[in-house]
Design a protein around this motif. Structure first.
Motif, PDB file in Angstrom:
ATOM      1  N   CYS A 193       0.963  -1.158   0.016  1.00  0.00           N
ATOM      2  CA  CYS A 193       0.051   0.072   0.063  1.00  0.00           C
ATOM      3  C   CYS A 193       1.014   1.086   0.027  1.00  0.00           C
ATOM      4  O   CYS A 193       2.146   1.182   0.262  1.00  0.00           O
ATOM      5  N   ASP A 197      -0.975   4.796   3.896  1.00  0.00           N
ATOM      6  CA  ASP A 197      -2.128   3.935   3.978  1.00  0.00           C
ATOM      7  C   ASP A 197      -1.781   2.836   4.827  1.00  0.00           C
ATOM      8  O   ASP A 197      -0.808   2.476   5.104  1.00  0.00           O
ATOM      9  N   GLN A 199      -2.115  -1.430   5.616  1.00  0.00           N
ATOM     10  CA  GLN A 199      -2.524  -2.488   4.811  1.00  0.00           C
ATOM     11  C   GLN A 199      -3.220  -3.575   5.653  1.00  0.00           C
ATOM     12  O   GLN A 199      -2.566  -3.841   6.783  1.00  0.00           O
ATOM     13  N   CYS A 205      -6.158  -1.915   1.288  1.00  0.00           N
ATOM     14  CA  CYS A 205      -5.653  -0.770   1.882  1.00  0.00           C
ATOM     15  C   CYS A 205      -6.434   0.229   2.170  1.00  0.00           C
ATOM     16  O   CYS A 205      -7.642   0.310   1.483  1.00  0.00           O
ATOM     17  N   ILE A 206      -6.287   0.961   3.192  1.00  0.00           N
ATOM     18  CA  ILE A 206      -7.272   1.905   3.865  1.00  0.00           C
ATOM     19  C   ILE A 206      -6.492   3.159   4.570  1.00  0.00           C
ATOM     20  O   ILE A 206      -5.385   3.029   4.697  1.00  0.00           O
ATOM     21  N   PRO A 207      -6.765   4.282   4.224  1.00  0.00           N
ATOM     22  CA  PRO A 207      -6.350   5.512   4.840  1.00  0.00           C
ATOM     23  C   PRO A 207      -6.179   5.319   6.124  1.00  0.00           C
ATOM     24  O   PRO A 207      -6.649   4.805   6.991  1.00  0.00           O
ATOM     25  N   ASN A 208      -4.583   5.747   6.677  1.00  0.00           N
ATOM     26  CA  ASN A 208      -4.401   5.544   8.088  1.00  0.00           C
ATOM     27  C   ASN A 208      -5.277   6.258   8.888  1.00  0.00           C
ATOM     28  O   ASN A 208      -5.393   5.898  10.274  1.00  0.00           O
TER      29      ASN A 208
END
Length: 802
Positions: A193, A197, A199, A205-208
């Motif tokens: 990612c 992001d 993982q 993957c997503i935003p932090n």
């Protein structure tokens, strides 16, 4: 490779224009070939063209609104969603607003109707889609139908005729002998990612910013701490339809039930905790006395799923009848006439394309040789489990002509492995066989990137991010406690024992499972992670967990117990130092300070049956309750606690069952079962003894439920000797009262008490799920604590000025 999910997950039906729950013509989630969709709770409910229905074109059960009128009235597409207008109609209206397309109309239904022309009537007690779907899923017969979820490309598996559910693709379990469901999944595994992001464990993957906020964003929930509040939503998956369930992915060590419920993979072997919809029993339902219907699903009510046995020559059908306990004599004769020495059941492979089960015919025939057909078959499980057939190993399709077989008892032992092992076991078997017993059909090269790790004797790579993360990804655990990969990836907690290299992920802290060998991920000498919960995003624990990306600070590995957690009567460290040497501690103004120990307890906790002060001084001078054992009246409740000692058992005339309160929690075992050291002694699970029973030289802690139940659980037999009277005719698992006349099955439920209440002498607080759990003050009165210290300092300064 992946198809689009099309199956039946939840339905609406039309019967005389009435929505019912016994026939279906609507499906949840569909491909583009479906229309007339309603958007509800972030999901599409679409009508199936292939199913018959009334074709109503006029708006006779609603109000006709033309697009032009809606536009003049400033009605938005969001308003239409709230009105439950079908989704494709809303799309046409949006196109009209944007591009001035054809002036069509909507049919605005009354509150009890849905559909493009309001042709569906909801029943009075089921006025919403959510209520309807929930009502349908309560019915086991409906849950049988919802199992038919599959991929549009109809990638069939070799473990029966059930088509693959989308969660079974790239789940690490090969369902096809050619590995089509796992092909190129390593590419997905090895992707990385972006730097901003997070993982997920499933490589998503997503935003932090979505990490540790108390809301699940990763489909496998790996962005959140594994706490009950967040996970409990999945408990309703078998009987409700919510997007959290339909989007849920199970972990590598779990099996997907197809409806959002996940069970540990080992249940595929022993079936102790099956799926509510019994998907894990597909094609082998008779193991749990359910008949298997033609499509492989279990019929949970009745025996109607089995085809007639008469005039059938199917060997396995006779066995199936015998396993469910139906027509035993007929099925026994059927087995004698039509079955070989070893009966394959199920008739196809199960769990894996190369896993087959066999029953020994002679065992079954001999069991009923005495015509004792009133008895169920004593052993219902298979006799042999065999690996044999064609399978893909390391990119090569291999046929094994010499398989291997295990007894069912040996097969059960595989349940101790961390995840589904049979793909590995088959490939390892053929690797050890002679080359002339193998037939190679084709080979597929495998690409391995540099940022990967290869488990011992297994070619498929795993991403380097999985090393030392607390989750076992290699079958024999070589990815954990790996000294060669002493990497410092974020969101890792270093276990306290520095003699080994062991980490766990933040998500595992305080989840009730000791992943660290020393248990420090649950309770360390510095902190109790069980009470450090990221339930809501604005809470302090969430901020601590997120700090790895907020300011690149590792606060988790440097956590120390806050001062206001000391001397609060709750043991928050493994060695208990936070509850020792409290005599000089300053308690908040609204709390009581124990005279001997110095601990701070709530004033409302006096005489509630719990030892809140470690020596139980808060339970002295209490009024006698009706639920007290009459034997306890021998103690002086101004300075003594009830305590059955060895001396009392030897001579009940010379000795009393009592102990001075100052001998409690002194580290010396005076009472049988360790009752006097309930707040001091630590059991092998690193938790204090509490309401449990200590025996066998202080090496075993037993639940209070096994005390005096007629079964000896301790080698020293003290769990039964403590009830020093004779049991007489009471059955095991029951409590024998002192009068030798009464037996009670539920000792601590207050339903059937003994005449002198002796059944209640070792029972926990009935209002608490675990020992003193209500006394844990997670939301600490930190400000009051500080104000109290400031007040004390002010008084001290004024005193010195005098």
């Amino acid at each position: 490779m992946l198809g689009i999910l099309c199956g039946i997950l939840i339905f609406f039906s039309q019967y005389d224009n009435t929505v019912t729950t016994n026939s279906f013509e609507w499906i949840l989630y569909s491909h583009n070939g479906y229309d007339n969709c309603l958007l509800y709770d972030q999901r599409l409910f679409c009508r199936d063209h292939d199913l018959s229905s009334n074709n109503i074109s006029s708006c006779t059960q609603g109000t006709t609104w033309y697009f032009s009128t809606l536009k003049d009235s400033s009605i938005t597409t969001d308003d239409l969603l709230k009105w439950r207008i079908p989704f494709e109609t809303i799309e046409r209206y949006a196109d009209y607003l944007d591009n001035n397309s054809a002036n069509s109309f909507i049919c605005n239904c009354t509150h009890n109707r849905i559909g493009a022309t309001c042709q569906y009537l909801l029943s009075v007690n089921l006025s919403t889609i959510a209520e309807l779907s929930k009502d349908q899923l309560r019915d086991p017969i409906v849950r049988e139908v919802i199992l038919h979820t599959c991929l549009v490309d109809m990638m069939k598996c070799n473990t029966g005729l059930l088509c693959l559910e989308w969660r079974q693709v790239c789940d690490g379990i090969v369902q096809r002998d050619n590995g089509a469901d796992e092909i190129e999944c390593h590419a997905f595994e090895l992707q990385n990612c972006a730097s901003d992001d997070f993982q997920c464990r499933n490589s998503m993957c997503i935003p932090n910013e979505f990490l540790f906020d108390g809301k699940i964003d990763c489909m496998d929930s790996s962005d959140e701490q594994e706490v009950d509040r967040i996970q409990k939503i999945f408990g309703s998956c078998p009987t409700t339809t919510i997007w959290e369930c339909e989007e849920r992915l199970c972990r590598k060590d779990e099996f997907s039930c197809g409806d959002g419920q996940c069970i540990h993979w080992s249940n595929l072997i022993h079936h102790q905790y099956s799926c509510k919809n019994t998907r894990d029993l597909a094609y082998q339902c008779e193991l749990q006395e359910f008949p298997t219907v033609a499509n492989g699903i279990c019929r949970q009510n009745g025996l109607s799923g089995l085809p007639p046995l008469q005039n059938s020559t199917s060997c396995s059908l006779g066995l199936r009848y015998l396993l469910v306990g139906s027509q035993r004599k007929v099925s026994w004769n059927h087995i004698i006439n039509y079955c070989p020495d070893f009966i394959q059941y199920p008739e196809q492979s199960v769990l894996s394309p190369v896993l087959k089960m066999f029953y020994n015919k002679s065992r079954i025939v001999s069991f009923y040789a005495g015509q004792n057909f009133g008895l169920p078959l004593l052993k219902r499980t298979p006799d042999l489990i065999c690996l044999n057939g064609t399978f893909i190993c390391n990119g090569t399709l291999i046929t094994s002509t010499n398989g291997t077989c295990w007894s069912f008892e040996r097969y059960l032992s595989f349940a101790d492995l961390p995840f589904f092992p049979f793909s590995y076991l088959f490939c390892q078997m053929v690797k050890n066989q002679l080359q002339n017993s193998l037939s190679r059909e084709y080979s597929q090269p495998l690409i391995i990137k540099s940022q990967s790790f290869i488990c011992n004797q297994f070619v498929y790579p795993i991403a380097i991010r999985r090393i030392n993360d607390g989750y076992i990804d290699c079958l024999f655990g070589e990815d954990e406690q790996h000294d060669q990969y002493n990497i410092a990836l974020p969101y890792r907690y270093r276990c306290s024992d520095l003699s080994v290299t062991q980490y766990v992920s933040y998500q595992q802290l305080g989840n009730g499972i000791e992943e660290c060998a020393d248990g420090s991920d649950e309770l360390s000498n510095a902190f109790n992670w069980h009470y450090f919960r990221c339930d809501f995003g604005e809470e302090y624990p969430c901020w601590v967990f997120r700090s790895a990306y907020i300011d690149n600070t590792d606060r988790v590995n440097n956590m120390r117990l806050p001062f206001h957690r000391y001397c609060d009567s709750i043991r928050d460290t493994r060695d208990g130092h936070d509850e020792k040497n409290c005599s000089q501690w300053v308690c908040p103004q609204d709390m009581y300070q124990c005279r001997t120990t110095g601990q701070c307890i709530n004033k409302d906790d006096f005489c509630d049956g719990d030892f809140d002060c470690d020596n139980g001084e808060d339970e002295l001078n209490c009024s006698i309750t009706k639920t007290r054992w009459i034997l306890e009246n021998q103690c002086n409740n101004t300075r003594e606690h009830f305590c059955i000692t060895q001396h009392f058992l030897i001579n009940q005339t010379l000795h009393r069952p009592c102990i001075d309160y100052w001998k409690v929690s002194d580290g010396q075992l005076d009472c049988m079962g360790g009752r006097d050291e309930r707040n001091f002694f630590v059991c092998p699970d690193h938790q204090i003894l509490g309401d449990r029973f200590l025996c066998d030289n202080a090496t075993k802690c037993l639940s209070h439920t096994v005390i005096c139940n007629g079964i000896i659980d301790c080698y020293d037999q003290t769990d039964e000797l403590i009830c020093f009277w004779t049991r007489h005719k009471c059955y095991i698992y029951t409590f024998a009262c002192y009068n030798n006349k009464t037996c009670t099955a539920d000792r601590c439920t207050y339903k059937t008490n003994c005449p002198n209440n002796e059944n209640l002498f070792w029972c926990p607080n009935p209002y608490e799920s675990s020992y003193r759990i209500s006394k844990v003050r997670r939301r600490s009165n930190y400000l009051l604590f500080c104000e109290n210290v400031e007040l004390s300092n002010t008084i001290y300064l004024n005193f010195n000025q005098l």
